[in-house]
Design a protein around this motif. Sequence first.
Motif, PDB file in Angstrom:
ATOM      1  N   THR A  31      -5.939  -4.640  18.676  1.00 16.46           N
ATOM      2  CA  THR A  31      -4.810  -4.302  17.575  1.00 16.46           C
ATOM      3  C   THR A  31      -5.452  -4.292  16.285  1.00 16.46           C
ATOM      4  O   THR A  31      -4.956  -3.330  15.750  1.00 16.46           O
ATOM      5  N   PHE A  32      -6.488  -5.024  15.975  1.00 17.22           N
ATOM      6  CA  PHE A  32      -7.207  -4.640  14.738  1.00 17.22           C
ATOM      7  C   PHE A  32      -7.608  -3.300  14.779  1.00 17.22           C
ATOM      8  O   PHE A  32      -7.497  -2.641  13.564  1.00 17.22           O
ATOM      9  N   GLU A  33      -8.395  -2.843  15.662  1.00 17.74           N
ATOM     10  CA  GLU A  33      -8.850  -1.593  15.775  1.00 17.74           C
ATOM     11  C   GLU A  33      -7.891  -0.312  15.673  1.00 17.74           C
ATOM     12  O   GLU A  33      -8.211   0.691  14.944  1.00 17.74           O
ATOM     13  N   ALA A  34      -6.578  -0.481  16.522  1.00 21.79           N
ATOM     14  CA  ALA A  34      -5.651   0.389  16.354  1.00 21.79           C
ATOM     15  C   ALA A  34      -5.065   0.323  14.806  1.00 21.79           C
ATOM     16  O   ALA A  34      -4.913   1.763  14.614  1.00 21.79           O
ATOM     17  N   TRP A  35      -5.002  -0.556  14.179  1.00 19.65           N
ATOM     18  CA  TRP A  35      -4.315  -0.426  12.944  1.00 19.65           C
ATOM     19  C   TRP A  35      -5.596   0.044  11.914  1.00 19.65           C
ATOM     20  O   TRP A  35      -5.118   0.903  11.129  1.00 19.65           O
ATOM     21  N   ARG A  36      -6.687  -0.096  12.075  1.00 25.20           N
ATOM     22  CA  ARG A  36      -7.686   0.370  11.212  1.00 25.20           C
ATOM     23  C   ARG A  36      -7.803   1.923  11.424  1.00 25.20           C
ATOM     24  O   ARG A  36      -7.704   2.654  10.541  1.00 25.20           O
ATOM     25  N   ARG A  37      -7.557   2.267  12.790  1.00 25.70           N
ATOM     26  CA  ARG A  37      -7.785   3.909  12.993  1.00 25.70           C
ATOM     27  C   ARG A  37      -6.838   4.398  12.467  1.00 25.70           C
ATOM     28  O   ARG A  37      -6.772   5.823  11.784  1.00 25.70           O
ATOM     29  N   LEU A  75      -8.636  -1.838   4.112  1.00 22.96           N
ATOM     30  CA  LEU A  75      -7.528  -1.388   3.227  1.00 22.96           C
ATOM     31  C   LEU A  75      -8.201  -0.565   2.126  1.00 22.96           C
ATOM     32  O   LEU A  75      -7.662   0.328   1.614  1.00 22.96           O
ATOM     33  N   ARG A  76      -9.243  -1.134   1.720  1.00 25.12           N
ATOM     34  CA  ARG A  76     -10.036  -0.609   0.649  1.00 25.12           C
ATOM     35  C   ARG A  76     -10.609   0.945   1.061  1.00 25.12           C
ATOM     36  O   ARG A  76     -10.319   2.002   0.209  1.00 25.12           O
ATOM     37  N   GLU A  77     -11.063   1.079   2.183  1.00 22.17           N
ATOM     38  CA  GLU A  77     -11.357   2.461   2.537  1.00 22.17           C
ATOM     39  C   GLU A  77     -10.258   3.375   2.708  1.00 22.17           C
ATOM     40  O   GLU A  77     -10.269   4.579   2.282  1.00 22.17           O
ATOM     41  N   ALA A  78      -8.950   2.964   3.347  1.00 23.27           N
ATOM     42  CA  ALA A  78      -7.841   3.729   3.455  1.00 23.27           C
ATOM     43  C   ALA A  78      -7.089   3.838   2.155  1.00 23.27           C
ATOM     44  O   ALA A  78      -6.583   5.069   1.893  1.00 23.27           O
ATOM     45  N   SER A  79      -7.310   3.036   1.196  1.00 23.57           N
ATOM     46  CA  SER A  79      -6.753   3.123  -0.180  1.00 23.57           C
ATOM     47  C   SER A  79      -7.246   4.411  -0.910  1.00 23.57           C
ATOM     48  O   SER A  79      -6.955   5.012  -1.950  1.00 23.57           O
ATOM     49  N   ARG A  80      -8.453   4.799  -0.723  1.00 23.09           N
ATOM     50  CA  ARG A  80      -9.365   6.025  -1.165  1.00 23.09           C
ATOM     51  C   ARG A  80      -8.877   7.391  -0.548  1.00 23.09           C
ATOM     52  O   ARG A  80      -9.351   8.199  -1.296  1.00 23.09           O
ATOM     53  N   ARG A  81      -8.082   7.075   0.457  1.00 21.74           N
ATOM     54  CA  ARG A  81      -7.938   8.384   1.482  1.00 21.74           C
ATOM     55  C   ARG A  81      -6.321   8.648   1.061  1.00 21.74           C
ATOM     56  O   ARG A  81      -5.847   9.903   1.115  1.00 21.74           O
ATOM     57  N   ARG A  82      -5.539   7.682   0.850  1.00 25.14           N
ATOM     58  CA  ARG A  82      -4.127   7.751   0.984  1.00 25.14           C
ATOM     59  C   ARG A  82      -3.503   6.563   0.220  1.00 25.14           C
ATOM     60  O   ARG A  82      -3.998   5.508   0.160  1.00 25.14           O
ATOM     61  N   MET A  83      -2.282   6.591  -0.332  1.00 25.83           N
ATOM     62  CA  MET A  83      -1.423   5.644  -0.976  1.00 25.83           C
ATOM     63  C   MET A  83      -1.198   4.594   0.094  1.00 25.83           C
ATOM     64  O   MET A  83      -0.513   4.957   1.272  1.00 25.83           O
ATOM     65  N   GLY A 104      -6.557  -2.150  -3.735  1.00 24.19           N
ATOM     66  CA  GLY A 104      -6.074  -0.567  -4.051  1.00 24.19           C
ATOM     67  C   GLY A 104      -4.675  -0.485  -3.421  1.00 24.19           C
ATOM     68  O   GLY A 104      -4.330   0.776  -3.244  1.00 24.19           O
ATOM     69  N   VAL A 105      -4.262  -1.567  -3.083  1.00 24.49           N
ATOM     70  CA  VAL A 105      -2.580  -1.372  -2.446  1.00 24.49           C
ATOM     71  C   VAL A 105      -1.716  -1.808  -3.316  1.00 24.49           C
ATOM     72  O   VAL A 105      -1.635  -2.653  -4.287  1.00 24.49           O
ATOM     73  N   HIS A 106      -0.443  -1.013  -3.490  1.00 24.27           N
ATOM     74  CA  HIS A 106       0.606  -1.123  -4.317  1.00 24.27           C
ATOM     75  C   HIS A 106       1.656  -2.204  -3.613  1.00 24.27           C
ATOM     76  O   HIS A 106       1.646  -2.319  -2.620  1.00 24.27           O
ATOM     77  N   ARG A 107       2.203  -2.908  -4.530  1.00 25.29           N
ATOM     78  CA  ARG A 107       3.198  -3.929  -3.933  1.00 25.29           C
ATOM     79  C   ARG A 107       4.506  -3.345  -3.856  1.00 25.29           C
ATOM     80  O   ARG A 107       5.141  -2.552  -5.043  1.00 25.29           O
ATOM     81  N   LEU A 108       5.373  -3.793  -2.886  1.00 26.68           N
ATOM     82  CA  LEU A 108       6.753  -3.223  -2.841  1.00 26.68           C
ATOM     83  C   LEU A 108       7.668  -4.448  -2.701  1.00 26.68           C
ATOM     84  O   LEU A 108       7.223  -5.462  -1.964  1.00 26.68           O
ATOM     85  N   ALA A 109       8.720  -4.602  -3.612  1.00 29.69           N
ATOM     86  CA  ALA A 109       9.799  -5.682  -3.511  1.00 29.69           C
ATOM     87  C   ALA A 109      10.400  -5.544  -2.234  1.00 29.69           C
ATOM     88  O   ALA A 109      10.470  -4.500  -1.848  1.00 29.69           O
ATOM     89  N   ASP A 110      11.082  -6.658  -1.959  1.00 35.80           N
ATOM     90  CA  ASP A 110      11.959  -6.587  -0.670  1.00 35.80           C
ATOM     91  C   ASP A 110      13.251  -7.175  -1.126  1.00 35.80           C
ATOM     92  O   ASP A 110      13.495  -8.244  -1.722  1.00 35.80           O
ATOM     93  N   PRO A 111      14.335  -6.200  -1.397  1.00 33.95           N
ATOM     94  CA  PRO A 111      14.361  -4.675  -0.816  1.00 33.95           C
ATOM     95  C   PRO A 111      13.734  -3.806  -1.834  1.00 33.95           C
ATOM     96  O   PRO A 111      13.924  -4.073  -2.853  1.00 33.95           O
TER      97      PRO A 111
END
Length: 256
Positions: A31-37, A75-83, A104-111
């Motif tokens: 599951t971790f690998e699928a999320w990473r990919r 997360l760090r690597e992905a945030s360098r590629r997209r928001m 490098g991740v933005h926070r979203l309030a709920d909702p």
Amino acid sequence: MPPIAEWRADPRWSAIDLLSDVHLQAGMPRTFEAWRRHLLHTEADAVLMLGDVFEAWIGDDARFDGFEAQCCEVLREASRRRMLAFMPGNRDFLVGDELLADCGVHRLADPTLLSAWQHRLLLTHGDALCLSDTGYQQFRHQVRNAGWQQRFLSQPLADRQAQARAMREASAEHQAGMAPGLWSDVDDAAAAAWLQQAAASIMVHGHTHRPGRHVSADGRTRYVLGDWDFDTTPARARALRLLPEGLAALDLASAR
């Protein structure tokens, strides 16, 4: 209802992925690998994660070692590629600003009301709308209290790990004693009230692990994201992609 934040997408984008309930944990490496990919290679310009990305998060000081450190590196690597953006769920509500800033991740309030192209989508994890589960709602009120969180986070890391493990085991035992059809679901009237307040006709949420699409009599639509599990057979991972022309379902398990 809670106040509604608003988040506007970059009009130059061509796609936004919406996912939740990955429940990352060391014992589920596939599951971790699928999320990473997916985070590293998706065609989307942004990925909005609507809670329960982690099976448990016991404080940002856990991010320096072991499995948590591996997740943060993704997360760090992905945030360098997209928001990337994150909304807290019922499992990872203790994700703090230190972790998000570090990765490098933005926070979203709920909702949060997502405005993208001509679309207005109300995003929520979904647990606050499961009103029939009164026991959980009492627990949620307790652990979202700033004083409770401060006391919990002031404990040694090992003590927090033990408490989180005990809470997960208790939750699994409670859920195992119920048929899936009896699990708490989103209250339709409350969801309609939230949509009316947001002046939106579409809601997207996770939490219930019941992926689907529900259309009310007045035409409002509630999309439910699915949970992820690539470590059992058959694998499952349902997400959504928002395009300029509308929402599209993603079955990430079958796309492997």
